[in-house]
Write a protein that holds these residues in place. Structure first.
Motif, mmCIF file in Angstrom:
data_model
loop_
_atom_site.group_PDB
_atom_site.id
_atom_site.type_symbol
_atom_site.label_atom_id
_atom_site.label_comp_id
_atom_site.label_asym_id
_atom_site.label_seq_id
_atom_site.Cartn_x
_atom_site.Cartn_y
_atom_site.Cartn_z
ATOM 1 N N UNK A 207 -4.795 28.753 30.080
ATOM 2 C CA UNK A 207 -4.779 30.216 29.972
ATOM 3 C C UNK A 207 -5.164 30.682 28.571
ATOM 4 N N UNK A 208 -4.691 29.985 27.554
ATOM 5 C CA UNK A 208 -4.997 30.384 26.171
ATOM 6 C C UNK A 208 -6.484 30.279 25.879
ATOM 7 N N UNK A 209 -7.091 29.168 26.229
ATOM 8 C CA UNK A 209 -8.517 28.993 25.947
ATOM 9 C C UNK A 209 -9.362 29.940 26.786
ATOM 10 N N UNK A 210 -8.902 30.273 27.978
ATOM 11 C CA UNK A 210 -9.612 31.248 28.801
ATOM 12 C C UNK A 210 -9.588 32.622 28.147
ATOM 13 N N UNK A 211 -8.435 33.016 27.608
ATOM 14 C CA UNK A 211 -8.337 34.309 26.910
ATOM 15 C C UNK A 211 -9.250 34.349 25.697
ATOM 16 N N UNK A 212 -9.269 33.277 24.925
ATOM 17 C CA UNK A 212 -10.117 33.220 23.736
ATOM 18 C C UNK A 212 -11.590 33.286 24.140
ATOM 19 N N UNK A 213 -11.968 32.546 25.167
ATOM 20 C CA UNK A 213 -13.354 32.563 25.636
ATOM 21 C C UNK A 213 -13.759 33.954 26.095
ATOM 22 N N UNK A 214 -12.860 34.661 26.777
ATOM 23 C CA UNK A 214 -13.165 36.013 27.219
ATOM 24 C C UNK A 214 -13.343 36.962 26.043
ATOM 25 N N UNK A 215 -12.542 36.787 24.985
ATOM 26 C CA UNK A 215 -12.680 37.633 23.797
ATOM 27 C C UNK A 215 -13.980 37.354 23.049
ATOM 28 N N UNK A 216 -14.479 36.129 23.167
ATOM 29 C CA UNK A 216 -15.723 35.764 22.488
ATOM 30 C C UNK A 216 -16.974 36.142 23.279
ATOM 31 N N UNK A 217 -16.825 36.513 24.534
ATOM 32 C CA UNK A 217 -17.989 36.806 25.371
ATOM 33 C C UNK A 217 -18.898 37.880 24.784
ATOM 34 N N UNK A 218 -18.340 39.025 24.435
ATOM 35 C CA UNK A 218 -19.165 40.129 23.931
ATOM 36 C C UNK A 218 -19.820 39.793 22.595
ATOM 37 N N UNK A 219 -19.070 39.286 21.605
ATOM 38 C CA UNK A 219 -19.748 38.929 20.357
ATOM 39 C C UNK A 219 -20.850 37.879 20.539
ATOM 40 N N UNK A 220 -20.626 36.935 21.441
ATOM 41 C CA UNK A 220 -21.646 35.907 21.652
ATOM 42 C C UNK A 220 -22.860 36.458 22.398
ATOM 43 N N UNK A 221 -22.631 37.422 23.269
ATOM 44 C CA UNK A 221 -23.758 38.081 23.933
ATOM 45 C C UNK A 221 -24.598 38.829 22.912
ATOM 46 N N UNK B 130 -26.919 34.674 10.699
ATOM 47 C CA UNK B 130 -25.785 35.327 11.369
ATOM 48 C C UNK B 130 -25.630 34.799 12.789
ATOM 49 N N UNK B 131 -26.737 34.701 13.490
ATOM 50 C CA UNK B 131 -26.715 34.213 14.866
ATOM 51 C C UNK B 131 -26.217 32.778 14.928
ATOM 52 N N UNK B 132 -26.776 31.919 14.090
ATOM 53 C CA UNK B 132 -26.372 30.515 14.101
ATOM 54 C C UNK B 132 -24.901 30.368 13.719
ATOM 55 N N UNK B 133 -24.463 31.144 12.730
ATOM 56 C CA UNK B 133 -23.062 31.090 12.312
ATOM 57 C C UNK B 133 -22.134 31.520 13.441
ATOM 58 N N UNK B 134 -22.546 32.516 14.212
ATOM 59 C CA UNK B 134 -21.733 32.960 15.347
ATOM 60 C C UNK B 134 -21.562 31.826 16.361
ATOM 61 N N UNK B 135 -22.636 31.113 16.646
ATOM 62 C CA UNK B 135 -22.538 29.992 17.582
ATOM 63 C C UNK B 135 -21.681 28.862 17.011
ATOM 64 N N UNK B 136 -21.780 28.616 15.726
ATOM 65 C CA UNK B 136 -20.945 27.604 15.086
ATOM 66 C C UNK B 136 -19.467 27.991 15.159
ATOM 67 N N UNK B 137 -19.169 29.237 14.845
ATOM 68 C CA UNK B 137 -17.783 29.711 14.881
ATOM 69 C C UNK B 137 -17.229 29.620 16.297
ATOM 70 N N UNK B 138 -18.046 30.008 17.278
ATOM 71 C CA UNK B 138 -17.584 29.919 18.667
ATOM 72 C C UNK B 138 -17.249 28.477 19.034
ATOM 73 N N UNK B 139 -18.114 27.551 18.672
ATOM 74 C CA UNK B 139 -17.873 26.144 18.994
ATOM 75 C C UNK B 139 -16.593 25.646 18.331
ATOM 76 N N UNK B 140 -16.417 25.944 17.068
ATOM 77 C CA UNK B 140 -15.229 25.485 16.350
ATOM 78 C C UNK B 140 -13.963 26.109 16.942
#
Length: 87
Positions: free
Chosen positions: A3-17, A48-58
């Protein structure tokens, strides 16, 4: 994912889009080879784009219960971060 990782993934959806959408103008500007300030904007957008993907992965690797399973389910995330740094 739990549940925790699902919530985090949902919060990251818009910034990653948004980050993914920024790749389009970045490529367009870079391919037109404008030079000057516009080229610096393209370089900044690329970082900025690459950093966003790096932050999401981490972030996702820190919140998922099984990191190996997460990497197997999302191999493109790893490819983007490790094979496309803006050098």
């Amino acid at each position: 994912m739990d549940a925790r990782s699902t919530r985090v993934a949902e919060k990251l959806n818009t910034p990653m889009l948004i980050a993914a959408a920024l790749t389009l103008p970045t490529v367009a500007i870079t391919e037109s080879q404008p030079g000057g300030a516009l080229e610096k904007v393209a370089i900044a957008l690329n970082w900025v784009t690459w950093t966003a993907f790096l932050v999401e992965l981490v972030v996702m690797l820190t919140v998922v219960p099984d990191r190996r399973a997460a990497l197997r389910r999302h191999p493109l995330d790893v490819v983007i971060v490790f094979l496309t740094p803006p050098l």
